[in-house]
Design a protein around this motif. Structure first.
Motif, PDB file in Angstrom:
ATOM      1  N   GLN A  90      17.598  -3.496   2.876  1.00 50.12           N
ATOM      2  CA  GLN A  90      16.616  -3.606   3.963  1.00 50.12           C
ATOM      3  C   GLN A  90      15.390  -2.742   3.691  1.00 50.12           C
ATOM      4  N   ILE A  91      15.622  -1.549   3.171  1.00 54.78           N
ATOM      5  CA  ILE A  91      14.510  -0.651   2.851  1.00 54.78           C
ATOM      6  C   ILE A  91      13.631  -1.261   1.759  1.00 54.78           C
ATOM      7  N   GLU A  92      14.269  -1.831   0.730  1.00 56.20           N
ATOM      8  CA  GLU A  92      13.519  -2.470  -0.355  1.00 56.20           C
ATOM      9  C   GLU A  92      12.732  -3.674   0.155  1.00 56.20           C
ATOM     10  N   GLU A  93      13.365  -4.481   1.021  1.00 57.77           N
ATOM     11  CA  GLU A  93      12.694  -5.652   1.582  1.00 57.77           C
ATOM     12  C   GLU A  93      11.495  -5.228   2.430  1.00 57.77           C
ATOM     13  N   THR A  94      11.682  -4.165   3.206  1.00 59.76           N
ATOM     14  CA  THR A  94      10.593  -3.651   4.041  1.00 59.76           C
ATOM     15  C   THR A  94       9.406  -3.226   3.180  1.00 59.76           C
ATOM     16  N   ILE A  95       9.676  -2.510   2.113  1.00 62.44           N
ATOM     17  CA  ILE A  95       8.599  -2.038   1.228  1.00 62.44           C
ATOM     18  C   ILE A  95       7.888  -3.220   0.561  1.00 62.44           C
ATOM     19  N   ASP A  96       8.641  -4.237   0.154  1.00 64.08           N
ATOM     20  CA  ASP A  96       8.027  -5.429  -0.446  1.00 64.08           C
ATOM     21  C   ASP A  96       7.069  -6.108   0.533  1.00 64.08           C
ATOM     22  N   VAL A  97       7.490  -6.223   1.799  1.00 65.94           N
ATOM     23  CA  VAL A  97       6.647  -6.846   2.820  1.00 65.94           C
ATOM     24  C   VAL A  97       5.404  -5.995   3.073  1.00 65.94           C
ATOM     25  N   LEU A  98       5.592  -4.676   3.147  1.00 65.83           N
ATOM     26  CA  LEU A  98       4.453  -3.782   3.382  1.00 65.83           C
ATOM     27  C   LEU A  98       3.418  -3.895   2.257  1.00 65.83           C
ATOM     28  N   LYS A  99       3.878  -3.982   1.026  1.00 65.42           N
ATOM     29  CA  LYS A  99       2.959  -4.114  -0.110  1.00 65.42           C
ATOM     30  C   LYS A  99       2.191  -5.434  -0.028  1.00 65.42           C
ATOM     31  N   GLU A 100       2.904  -6.493   0.362  1.00 64.79           N
ATOM     32  CA  GLU A 100       2.251  -7.793   0.516  1.00 64.79           C
ATOM     33  C   GLU A 100       1.175  -7.732   1.609  1.00 64.79           C
ATOM     34  N   PHE A 101       1.519  -7.083   2.729  1.00 65.28           N
ATOM     35  CA  PHE A 101       0.562  -6.960   3.828  1.00 65.28           C
ATOM     36  C   PHE A 101      -0.630  -6.084   3.430  1.00 65.28           C
ATOM     37  N   GLN A 102      -0.372  -5.042   2.650  1.00 64.05           N
ATOM     38  CA  GLN A 102      -1.478  -4.200   2.175  1.00 64.05           C
ATOM     39  C   GLN A 102      -2.475  -5.019   1.359  1.00 64.05           C
ATOM     40  N   ASN A 103      -1.957  -5.906   0.514  1.00 72.68           N
ATOM     41  CA  ASN A 103      -2.829  -6.762  -0.300  1.00 72.68           C
ATOM     42  C   ASN A 103      -3.665  -7.685   0.578  1.00 72.68           C
ATOM     43  N   ARG A 104      -3.058  -8.214   1.640  1.00 68.75           N
ATOM     44  CA  ARG A 104      -3.789  -9.110   2.545  1.00 68.75           C
ATOM     45  C   ARG A 104      -4.856  -8.344   3.339  1.00 68.75           C
ATOM     46  N   ILE A 105      -4.518  -7.115   3.712  1.00 66.47           N
ATOM     47  CA  ILE A 105      -5.436  -6.284   4.507  1.00 66.47           C
ATOM     48  C   ILE A 105      -6.665  -5.882   3.698  1.00 66.47           C
ATOM     49  N   GLU A 106      -6.471  -5.733   2.380  1.00 64.43           N
ATOM     50  CA  GLU A 106      -7.508  -5.190   1.507  1.00 64.43           C
ATOM     51  C   GLU A 106      -8.847  -5.922   1.652  1.00 64.43           C
ATOM     52  N   LYS A 107      -8.812  -7.250   1.799  1.00 64.68           N
ATOM     53  CA  LYS A 107     -10.057  -8.030   1.844  1.00 64.68           C
ATOM     54  C   LYS A 107     -10.881  -7.755   3.107  1.00 64.68           C
ATOM     55  N   PHE A 108     -10.243  -7.160   4.133  1.00 66.28           N
ATOM     56  CA  PHE A 108     -10.957  -6.886   5.383  1.00 66.28           C
ATOM     57  C   PHE A 108     -11.704  -5.547   5.357  1.00 66.28           C
ATOM     58  N   GLU A 109     -11.443  -4.744   4.325  1.00 65.41           N
ATOM     59  CA  GLU A 109     -12.115  -3.446   4.178  1.00 65.41           C
ATOM     60  C   GLU A 109     -11.997  -2.617   5.462  1.00 65.41           C
ATOM     61  N   VAL A 110     -10.778  -2.391   5.896  1.00 64.96           N
ATOM     62  CA  VAL A 110     -10.543  -1.676   7.148  1.00 64.96           C
ATOM     63  C   VAL A 110     -10.796  -0.179   6.972  1.00 64.96           C
ATOM     64  N   ASP A 111     -11.070   0.482   8.087  1.00 63.09           N
ATOM     65  CA  ASP A 111     -11.275   1.929   8.071  1.00 63.09           C
ATOM     66  C   ASP A 111      -9.954   2.681   8.078  1.00 63.09           C
ATOM     67  N   ARG A 112      -8.933   2.026   8.606  1.00 63.12           N
ATOM     68  CA  ARG A 112      -7.636   2.703   8.711  1.00 63.12           C
ATOM     69  C   ARG A 112      -6.514   1.677   8.800  1.00 63.12           C
ATOM     70  N   ILE A 113      -5.373   2.030   8.205  1.00 57.77           N
ATOM     71  CA  ILE A 113      -4.139   1.261   8.398  1.00 57.77           C
ATOM     72  C   ILE A 113      -3.144   2.161   9.121  1.00 57.77           C
ATOM     73  N   SER A 114      -2.709   1.724  10.300  1.00 54.90           N
ATOM     74  CA  SER A 114      -1.677   2.457  11.042  1.00 54.90           C
ATOM     75  C   SER A 114      -0.351   1.722  10.870  1.00 54.90           C
ATOM     76  N   LEU A 115       0.666   2.466  10.509  1.00 57.64           N
ATOM     77  CA  LEU A 115       2.003   1.889  10.335  1.00 57.64           C
ATOM     78  C   LEU A 115       2.921   2.508  11.385  1.00 57.64           C
ATOM     79  N   ILE A 116       3.442   1.669  12.292  1.00 55.50           N
ATOM     80  CA  ILE A 116       4.298   2.165  13.362  1.00 55.50           C
ATOM     81  C   ILE A 116       5.639   1.437  13.336  1.00 55.50           C
TER      82      ILE A 116
END
Length: 306
Positions: free
Chosen positions: A52-78
């Motif tokens: 589950q931890i590995e799957e979570t990290i894989d999803v987070l990395k995928e989401f980080q890649n998608r977020i990158e194009k928006f040039e956000v000021d901050r990413i909050s992870l809750i």
């Protein structure tokens, strides 16, 4: 200002990207969801597995890649109940920081209920509201009177925990339903303030699935936010879903992403809560913890700027 919020829940990981606007409002630029059932192991052992931890990290990395194009000021992870209840949450927090560079903020029970309240207060014109968020691993209940939060708490039962512990047969037996109702009411019986007259506002995954099914079947407008569902409709849908097996439930479009396995547990919690109130209907909010967090964040940012 642009903010991305990733929320690790019990049933899925959701991400939204927001851009602030005037008066502490914001626009949602994009959103994604990936089903990750962290709540399943929590209900059984209170431990997150390595998989589950590995799957979570894989999803987070995928989401980080998608977020990158928006040039956000901050990413909050809750994170909410599944991680909050995990005995080895520190293992996940460390692994996430090491692999993604993101600092994971675990939202406590009162904060989660508060963010639900903030989301409702800012998106619905309701002064007196009983706000109920049935999640995968916990359920948050808040009472607002005259626009102010009076009560707010989290109870450690959710769609996944009730389904996985009590509703294990396929089809489900009446004896299992009875045991689940008893377990739910052990957490509710002391909450006498739920009898206060107020608009019943439902949010979260279970409520969204219910509203989506009934909205489609009734051929109503596409906008779910602020739609109204009667208690009778909730009971009727529960009975329909109860008398089919898992395979048949999985064919329902709104439940096809794995929610079919836990929907009955979620509806049961919702149904038992509303029995404790004077309400005869539920008003659906499409905004919850994540949006409440964002409203709060942009409000503080604007105040600090001033």
């Amino acid at each position: 200002m642009k903010l991305a919020v990733i929320e690790i829940g019990s049933n899925s990981i959701r991400t939204s990207v927001y851009r602030s606007s005037k008066k502490n409002r914001f626009k949602t630029l994009d959103r994604w969801r990936e089903p990750v059932r962290l709540g399943k192991s929590i209900a059984q052992s209170r431990l997150l597995t390595n998989e589950q931890i590995e799957e979570t990290i894989d999803v987070l990395k995928e989401f980080q890649n998608r977020i990158e194009k928006f040039e956000v000021d901050r990413i909050s992870l809750i994170a909410t109940a599944a991680v909050r209840l995990a005995k080895n949450q520190s293992q996940l927090i460390f692994a996430v920081l090491k692999e993604t560079g993101l600092r994971l903020e675990v939202i406590d029970e009162k904060e989660e209920a508060y963010y639900d309240y903030v989301a409702v207060r800012n998106t619905m014109r309701i002064k007196d509201a009983l706000i109920v968020d049935v999640g995968g691993g916990s359920s948050e209940i808040s009472l607002a009177k005259k626009g102010r939060l009076k009560q707010g708490l989290s109870i450690p039962i959710g769609a996944i925990s009730i389904s996985d512990v009590y509703l294990t047969s396929d089809p489900i037996k009446e004896s299992e339903i009875a045991k689940a109702r008893k377990a739910i009411n052990e957490h509710l019986d002391s909450l006498t303030w739920m009898k206060t007259p107020a608009t019943f506002v439902g949010l979260g995954g279970t409520m969204r699935a219910l509203a989506s099914i009934l909205n489609r079947e009734g051929k109503r407008k596409k906008t779910l936010h602020n739609s109204v569902i009667s208690c009778e409709q909730v009971d009727q849908l529960f009975e329909r879903l109860l008398h089919v097996n898992n395979e048949e439930r999985s064919q329902i479009r709104e439940l096809s992403d794995g929610r079919y396995e836990v929907i009955l547990g979620g509806i049961l919690i919702l149904s038992e809560i509303i029995k404790k109130t004077p309400s005869k209907e539920i008003r659906f909010s499409n905004f919850g913890v994540r949006e409440g967090y964002v409203f709060n964040y942009f409000y503080k940012a604007a105040r600090n700027k001033d």
